[in-house]
Design a protein around this motif. Structure first.
Motif, PDB file in Angstrom:
ATOM      1  N   SER A   1       0.829  -1.204   0.000  1.00 21.87           N
ATOM      2  CA  SER A   1       0.000   0.000   0.000  1.00 21.87           C
ATOM      3  C   SER A   1       0.864   1.255   0.000  1.00 21.87           C
ATOM      4  O   SER A   1       0.547   2.233  -0.692  1.00 21.87           O
ATOM      5  CB  SER A   1      -0.934  -0.016   1.216  1.00 21.87           C
ATOM      6  OG  SER A   1      -1.881  -1.064   1.103  1.00 21.87           O
ATOM      7  N   ARG A   2       1.951   1.237   0.760  1.00 18.50           N
ATOM      8  CA  ARG A   2       2.871   2.385   0.720  1.00 18.50           C
ATOM      9  C   ARG A   2       3.452   2.540  -0.679  1.00 18.50           C
ATOM     10  O   ARG A   2       3.564   3.648  -1.203  1.00 18.50           O
ATOM     11  CB  ARG A   2       3.988   2.195   1.754  1.00 18.50           C
ATOM     12  CG  ARG A   2       3.518   2.243   3.201  1.00 18.50           C
ATOM     13  CD  ARG A   2       4.699   2.175   4.151  1.00 18.50           C
ATOM     14  NE  ARG A   2       4.285   1.935   5.530  1.00 18.50           N
ATOM     15  CZ  ARG A   2       4.477   0.792   6.189  1.00 18.50           C
ATOM     16  NH1 ARG A   2       5.110  -0.228   5.601  1.00 18.50           N
ATOM     17  NH2 ARG A   2       4.063   0.665   7.432  1.00 18.50           N
TER      18      ARG A   2
ATOM     19  N   ALA B   1       0.922   4.078  -3.079  1.00 16.20           N
ATOM     20  CA  ALA B   1       0.775   5.523  -2.880  1.00 16.20           C
ATOM     21  C   ALA B   1       1.974   6.282  -3.453  1.00 16.20           C
ATOM     22  O   ALA B   1       1.808   7.323  -4.103  1.00 16.20           O
ATOM     23  CB  ALA B   1       0.607   5.828  -1.396  1.00 16.20           C
ATOM     24  N   GLU B   2       3.171   5.752  -3.233  1.00 17.46           N
ATOM     25  CA  GLU B   2       4.381   6.404  -3.760  1.00 17.46           C
ATOM     26  C   GLU B   2       4.403   6.384  -5.289  1.00 17.46           C
ATOM     27  O   GLU B   2       4.768   7.374  -5.931  1.00 17.46           O
ATOM     28  CB  GLU B   2       5.626   5.699  -3.212  1.00 17.46           C
ATOM     29  CG  GLU B   2       5.841   5.906  -1.725  1.00 17.46           C
ATOM     30  CD  GLU B   2       6.841   4.908  -1.137  1.00 17.46           C
ATOM     31  OE1 GLU B   2       7.422   4.113  -1.921  1.00 17.46           O
ATOM     32  OE2 GLU B   2       7.026   4.919   0.094  1.00 17.46           O
TER      33      GLU B   2
ATOM     34  N   VAL C   1      -5.346   1.396  -1.221  1.00 13.41           N
ATOM     35  CA  VAL C   1      -4.562   0.870  -0.096  1.00 13.41           C
ATOM     36  C   VAL C   1      -5.456   0.003   0.781  1.00 13.41           C
ATOM     37  O   VAL C   1      -6.638   0.300   0.972  1.00 13.41           O
ATOM     38  CB  VAL C   1      -3.950   2.012   0.743  1.00 13.41           C
ATOM     39  CG1 VAL C   1      -2.983   2.835  -0.105  1.00 13.41           C
ATOM     40  CG2 VAL C   1      -5.022   2.929   1.330  1.00 13.41           C
TER      41      VAL C   1
ATOM     42  N   GLU D   1      -2.465   2.544   9.904  1.00  9.25           N
ATOM     43  CA  GLU D   1      -1.581   2.958   8.814  1.00  9.25           C
ATOM     44  C   GLU D   1      -2.353   3.036   7.491  1.00  9.25           C
ATOM     45  O   GLU D   1      -2.141   3.951   6.681  1.00  9.25           O
ATOM     46  CB  GLU D   1      -0.406   1.987   8.699  1.00  9.25           C
ATOM     47  CG  GLU D   1       0.523   2.223   7.521  1.00  9.25           C
ATOM     48  CD  GLU D   1       1.346   3.506   7.628  1.00  9.25           C
ATOM     49  OE1 GLU D   1       2.166   3.751   6.712  1.00  9.25           O
ATOM     50  OE2 GLU D   1       1.169   4.271   8.586  1.00  9.25           O
ATOM     51  N   ILE D   2      -3.256   2.088   7.246  1.00 11.82           N
ATOM     52  CA  ILE D   2      -4.105   2.154   6.051  1.00 11.82           C
ATOM     53  C   ILE D   2      -4.951   3.428   6.091  1.00 11.82           C
ATOM     54  O   ILE D   2      -5.117   4.119   5.074  1.00 11.82           O
ATOM     55  CB  ILE D   2      -5.010   0.908   5.948  1.00 11.82           C
ATOM     56  CG1 ILE D   2      -4.156  -0.362   5.733  1.00 11.82           C
ATOM     57  CG2 ILE D   2      -6.034   1.067   4.830  1.00 11.82           C
ATOM     58  CD1 ILE D   2      -3.305  -0.371   4.484  1.00 11.82           C
TER      59      ILE D   2
ATOM     60  N   ARG E   1      -4.182   6.241   7.517  1.00  8.12           N
ATOM     61  CA  ARG E   1      -3.305   7.376   7.212  1.00  8.12           C
ATOM     62  C   ARG E   1      -3.065   7.485   5.707  1.00  8.12           C
ATOM     63  O   ARG E   1      -3.152   8.573   5.125  1.00  8.12           O
ATOM     64  CB  ARG E   1      -1.958   7.212   7.942  1.00  8.12           C
ATOM     65  CG  ARG E   1      -1.009   8.386   7.755  1.00  8.12           C
ATOM     66  CD  ARG E   1       0.373   8.082   8.293  1.00  8.12           C
ATOM     67  NE  ARG E   1       1.085   7.109   7.447  1.00  8.12           N
ATOM     68  CZ  ARG E   1       1.696   7.421   6.294  1.00  8.12           C
ATOM     69  NH1 ARG E   1       1.655   8.667   5.832  1.00  8.12           N
ATOM     70  NH2 ARG E   1       2.336   6.492   5.613  1.00  8.12           N
ATOM     71  N   LEU E   2      -2.780   6.351   5.067  1.00  8.80           N
ATOM     72  CA  LEU E   2      -2.516   6.359   3.626  1.00  8.80           C
ATOM     73  C   LEU E   2      -3.763   6.741   2.829  1.00  8.80           C
ATOM     74  O   LEU E   2      -3.676   7.409   1.798  1.00  8.80           O
ATOM     75  CB  LEU E   2      -2.025   4.979   3.182  1.00  8.80           C
ATOM     76  CG  LEU E   2      -0.641   4.555   3.684  1.00  8.80           C
ATOM     77  CD1 LEU E   2      -0.419   3.061   3.421  1.00  8.80           C
ATOM     78  CD2 LEU E   2       0.454   5.387   3.003  1.00  8.80           C
TER      79      LEU E   2
ATOM     80  N   LEU F   1      -4.347  10.347   1.636  1.00  9.76           N
ATOM     81  CA  LEU F   1      -3.501  10.976   0.618  1.00  9.76           C
ATOM     82  C   LEU F   1      -4.292  11.231  -0.656  1.00  9.76           C
ATOM     83  O   LEU F   1      -5.118  10.401  -1.067  1.00  9.76           O
ATOM     84  CB  LEU F   1      -2.296  10.088   0.317  1.00  9.76           C
ATOM     85  CG  LEU F   1      -1.332   9.837   1.488  1.00  9.76           C
ATOM     86  CD1 LEU F   1      -0.294   8.778   1.118  1.00  9.76           C
ATOM     87  CD2 LEU F   1      -0.645  11.140   1.903  1.00  9.76           C
TER      88      LEU F   1
ATOM     89  N   VAL G   1      -4.357   8.581  -3.451  1.00 12.23           N
ATOM     90  CA  VAL G   1      -5.029   7.330  -3.110  1.00 12.23           C
ATOM     91  C   VAL G   1      -6.519   7.519  -3.367  1.00 12.23           C
ATOM     92  O   VAL G   1      -7.187   8.307  -2.707  1.00 12.23           O
ATOM     93  CB  VAL G   1      -4.766   6.939  -1.642  1.00 12.23           C
ATOM     94  CG1 VAL G   1      -5.598   5.724  -1.246  1.00 12.23           C
ATOM     95  CG2 VAL G   1      -3.282   6.647  -1.447  1.00 12.23           C
TER      96      VAL G   1
END
Length: 306
Positions: free
Chosen positions: A64-65, A68-69, A81, A129-130, A132-133, A136, A139
């Motif tokens: 997932s990170r 997003a990147e 994500v 954490e999901i 938070r992502l 973005l 996302v």
């Protein structure tokens, strides 16, 4: 004189480029991080045949990170994500039901070996954490999440459902699409969506139901995304669903590197093969490919809000 080895190499070679689509479409669900070559190469190859946008799907925290990147770095990529349904019981219990083996078609990703059990607290930490992502801007969706009863034993179902419900809440709070992985769990997936209240935009990735379920999804306004398995001989249920699903709720995907469409089944899939599936879907519906591609492009943009 060719050897048997060369024949095997041909079978394993990348499928040829299909004839380009005249109207561009999006691959609504792909895993570029599991495919050979660079992201740039994959995007260029896809664009050369009219697949100008891809949705890169996360299945665990690392993926997932990465999604997003990658979406932040490429205008043609949008990210989703999530913790895959098979990831939740691994985090909570370690490795229930032998889910450390690759999930396979429609599964998404694989891990080697079992993990240590982390309990509910570890799942909550991963979900944070999901969350938070998901905030973005690049996302566009939360997924793939849902339920997968193909390999998960009874002891893993509770954590799958907990995770699914949490992802639904995250998607609604951030106003993002929900991307559903539903494997041999149709009734429970529909039940949880009804109990929680589905997000405004909900996508059944790699749709695996029949025509009757397609009518239920249509009445709820759920998008149905079809992958290369719609071309398989034993997949009449999928073709029946394509035939009855409203045109405005249809999407197309690869789930690459899985589910490569016929006649290339067994080789690695990639976004550039979307036109093969688009043409199969157009044939099932009895409409020309330009009409279908126009709808698919608009539907994917509407589903993911880009």
């Amino acid at each position: 004189m060719p050897s048997n080895d060369s024949g095997r190499q041909d079978k394993n070679a990348a499928p040829p480029l299909p004839e380009p689509l005249r109207v561009p479409v999006a691959d609504s669900h792909t895993h570029l991080d599991m495919q050979s070559g660079t992201v740039e190469e994959a995007l260029a190859k896809a664009a050369s045949v009219g697949v100008t946008t891809v949705v890169q799907v996360g299945c665990d925290l690392k993926g997932s990170r990465w999604a997003a990147e990658t979406a932040a770095a490429h205008d043609a990529v949008h990210a989703t994500v999530a913790l895959h349904p098979n990831e939740a019981p691994r985090i909570v219990h370690g490795d229930p039901g032998g889910t450390s083996q690759p999930p396979g078609a429609g599964g998404g990703w694989s891990r080697q070996g079992a993990r240590e059990a982390g309990g509910r607290a570890a799942l909550d930490e991963a979900l944070a954490e999901i969350d938070r992502l998901a905030a973005l801007p690049q996302v566009k969706g939360v997924g793939e999440t849902g339920l997968d009863y193909f390999r998960t034993g009874p002891e893993g179902k509770e954590s799958q459902e907990l995770s699914f419900r949490a992802h639904i809440e995250i998607a609604k709070r951030h106003g993002k699409a929900l991307v559903i992985h539903d494997r041999e769990a149709h009734a429970d997936v529909l039940r949880v969506l009804k109990e929680e209240g589905a997000p405004e935009r909900t996508v059944f990735h790699c749709y695996s139901g029949d025509a009757e379920m397609a009518e239920i999804c249509a009445s709820a306004g759920y998008f149905m995304s079809f992958a290369g398995n719609v071309t398989f001989k034993n997949a009449q249920n999928l073709r029946d669903a394509v035939a009855v699903a409203p045109l405005e709720l249809l999407l197309v995907e690869t789930d690459a590197p899985f589910l490569t469409p016929a006649p290339y089944r067994g080789r690695s899939n990639a976004p550039y093969l979307v036109p093969v599936t688009v043409r199969a879907m157009a044939g099932v519906r009895g409409i020309d490919e330009d009409t279908l591609a126009t709808a698919l492009g608009a539907n994917t943009a509407r589903a993911f809000g880009y």
